[in-house]
Design a protein around this motif. Sequence first.
Motif, PDB file in Angstrom:
ATOM      1  N   VAL A 339       0.857  -1.188   0.000  1.00 30.02           N
ATOM      2  CA  VAL A 339       0.000   0.000   0.000  1.00 30.02           C
ATOM      3  C   VAL A 339       0.889   1.232   0.000  1.00 30.02           C
ATOM      4  O   VAL A 339       2.063   1.182   0.402  1.00 30.02           O
ATOM      5  CB  VAL A 339      -0.935   0.033   1.230  1.00 30.02           C
ATOM      6  CG1 VAL A 339      -1.895  -1.142   1.218  1.00 30.02           C
ATOM      7  CG2 VAL A 339      -0.145   0.070   2.525  1.00 30.02           C
ATOM      8  N   GLY A 378      -4.975  -3.314  -4.861  1.00 25.55           N
ATOM      9  CA  GLY A 378      -5.080  -2.693  -3.555  1.00 25.55           C
ATOM     10  C   GLY A 378      -4.922  -3.728  -2.457  1.00 25.55           C
ATOM     11  O   GLY A 378      -4.518  -4.881  -2.695  1.00 25.55           O
ATOM     12  N   PHE A 447      -7.708  -0.351   0.921  1.00 25.96           N
ATOM     13  CA  PHE A 447      -6.744   0.609   0.378  1.00 25.96           C
ATOM     14  C   PHE A 447      -6.734   0.522  -1.131  1.00 25.96           C
ATOM     15  O   PHE A 447      -6.839  -0.571  -1.708  1.00 25.96           O
ATOM     16  CB  PHE A 447      -5.337   0.333   0.916  1.00 25.96           C
ATOM     17  CG  PHE A 447      -5.203   0.515   2.406  1.00 25.96           C
ATOM     18  CD1 PHE A 447      -4.819   1.742   2.928  1.00 25.96           C
ATOM     19  CD2 PHE A 447      -5.468  -0.531   3.278  1.00 25.96           C
ATOM     20  CE1 PHE A 447      -4.699   1.920   4.307  1.00 25.96           C
ATOM     21  CE2 PHE A 447      -5.350  -0.356   4.645  1.00 25.96           C
ATOM     22  CZ  PHE A 447      -4.953   0.868   5.168  1.00 25.96           C
TER      23      PHE A 447
END
Length: 452
Positions: A339, A378, A447
Motif C-alpha cells: 500500500v 489494492g 486501500f
Amino acid sequence: MSSLRLRLLKWLIGPILLLNLAGGALMYLLAWLPAQQALDRALADKAGALVARLGSGPAGLALDLPREAQQMLRADDSDQIYFVVRSGGRTLAGDAGFPDLAGLPQGRAGALDGVMRGRPVRIAVLRLDAAGQDAEVAVATTLRKREQTRAAILRALVPLQGLLTLAVVGLIWFSVTTGLLPLDRLRASLLGRDGEDLSQLDADAVPGELAPVVGAINELLDRVATGARARHDFLADMAHQLRTPLAGLTLQLEWLAARHAGDSASAHSIGLMQSLAARMTRQSNQLLALARAEPGPLPQAPLAPLDLAALVAEPVQYFVERAAARQIDLGFELEPAVVAGDRFLLRDLVDNLIDNALRYTPPGGTVTVRAGPLPQGGAVLVVEDSGPGIAPEARAMVFARGVRLDGQLQGSGLGLSIVREIARAHRAVVEVGAPASGSGAVFSVRFPRAEG
C-alpha cells in the motif's frame, strides 16, 4: 417556518386567478350581450311587421292581420309568442292580460322584461304616430331560447376558463419550481458535504440573486475553517507537550513501585496512579495521532510503498500479551500486500483497530486480524471480534469523536475517529459490519492500488 415557494405561489396565483375570473366574466358579457341584442332585434322585427299592417278604419286605427299571418307571427320552436296593439287607451288586437307598458317613456322604442300569465317574458315595444293617432305595438316572448343561449355560452366558456386556469396555475408552479432549483441545488450541495468539508462554495454556479447568500456562507466557512485550524494546532501542541511530563511521571511511578514493593497500601496507591498515568498517556497519544491524521496548515508527509502485512506484524507481541491477560484468542492471518502510506499513521490505524477489538471482546472471545491483497488491486485490513457487535443504525456513529457505545468501558471515544481520519488521508474506505456468525463486529479498511 414560512416557505418561499408558498409565498411566491400565493402572491402569483391569487391575483392571476382574480384576473382570470374577471376576464371570464368579461368574456361572458361579450358573448351574452350581443346574443341578447340579436334576440331583441328579432323580437323588434316582429313588432315592425305588425306596424306595417296598421291602417285607418271606420272607427279609427285598425290592424289588418289575417289568421295565417298571425300563425306565422307566433311560430317559434322554443318560446311562446304574445303581442298586443293599443291606441288611445284601447286594445286593437292581441292577447288579453298583456303587461302594462307605461314604464317605457313616450316616443321611445325598446325592450324590457315583464311577466305574462305568470311567466317571465322579454317584450319589444314600438310607439309611433299612425294616421295622426298614437299607437303602441308590443311583442313578447318567453325566455326559453335565451336561457338555452346563455347555457350554451356557459358550457363553452366554463371549460375554456377552467383549462386556462389550470394552464396558468401549472405554468406558475413550473416557473416557481424552476426558479427555485438553484436554491435546491445549493441545499443539496451543503447537505451532501461531510461535516468537516469547509471548502468554498462556487459563487459562479448560482444566479446573481444568490451570490450574496453564497458569499456570506463562504465567509462563515472561512471563519469556521480558521477556528478549526486553531483547534487543530492547539490539539497537536497539547498532545506533544503532554508526552514528556507523562513519560517522566511514569518512570517516577515505576521507581516508587519498586521501592515500596513490600508496602501493600503504598503499592495499591501507586498502582492506581500508574493506571491513571497509562490512561493519560494513551489519550495523549490518541490526540497526537488524530492531529497527525487531520489535514492541517502544513503539508502531509509523502506516502511511500509499504507492506501492510509487515506493518501489522510489528505490534503483534504487545497485543498478544494483552489478549492473553484477558483470556482472548488473538489470531493473525497475514499475506504480503503493498500500500502507499505513511508508516506512523498506518501504525496508529492498526493499533486503534486492534485495541478497539480487544476492549469490546469479553474474556474467552476471539479476535482475528487479516491483511492481504485484493483481487482487483489494492489491499485490505480486516479486524473481526466476537464482542457484542454494533447495531446497523449505530454503525455510522461509531466513527464520530467522543462516541462510545458501551459506557462501562474506559476511553475517550477517539480511536475509531482516528481510524477514519487516517483512512481518508490514504484514500482508503472504512466499513463496519457483522461476521458471518452474526455475533461481533468486523472492521475492514480497503486501500487503493499503490501507484508505481
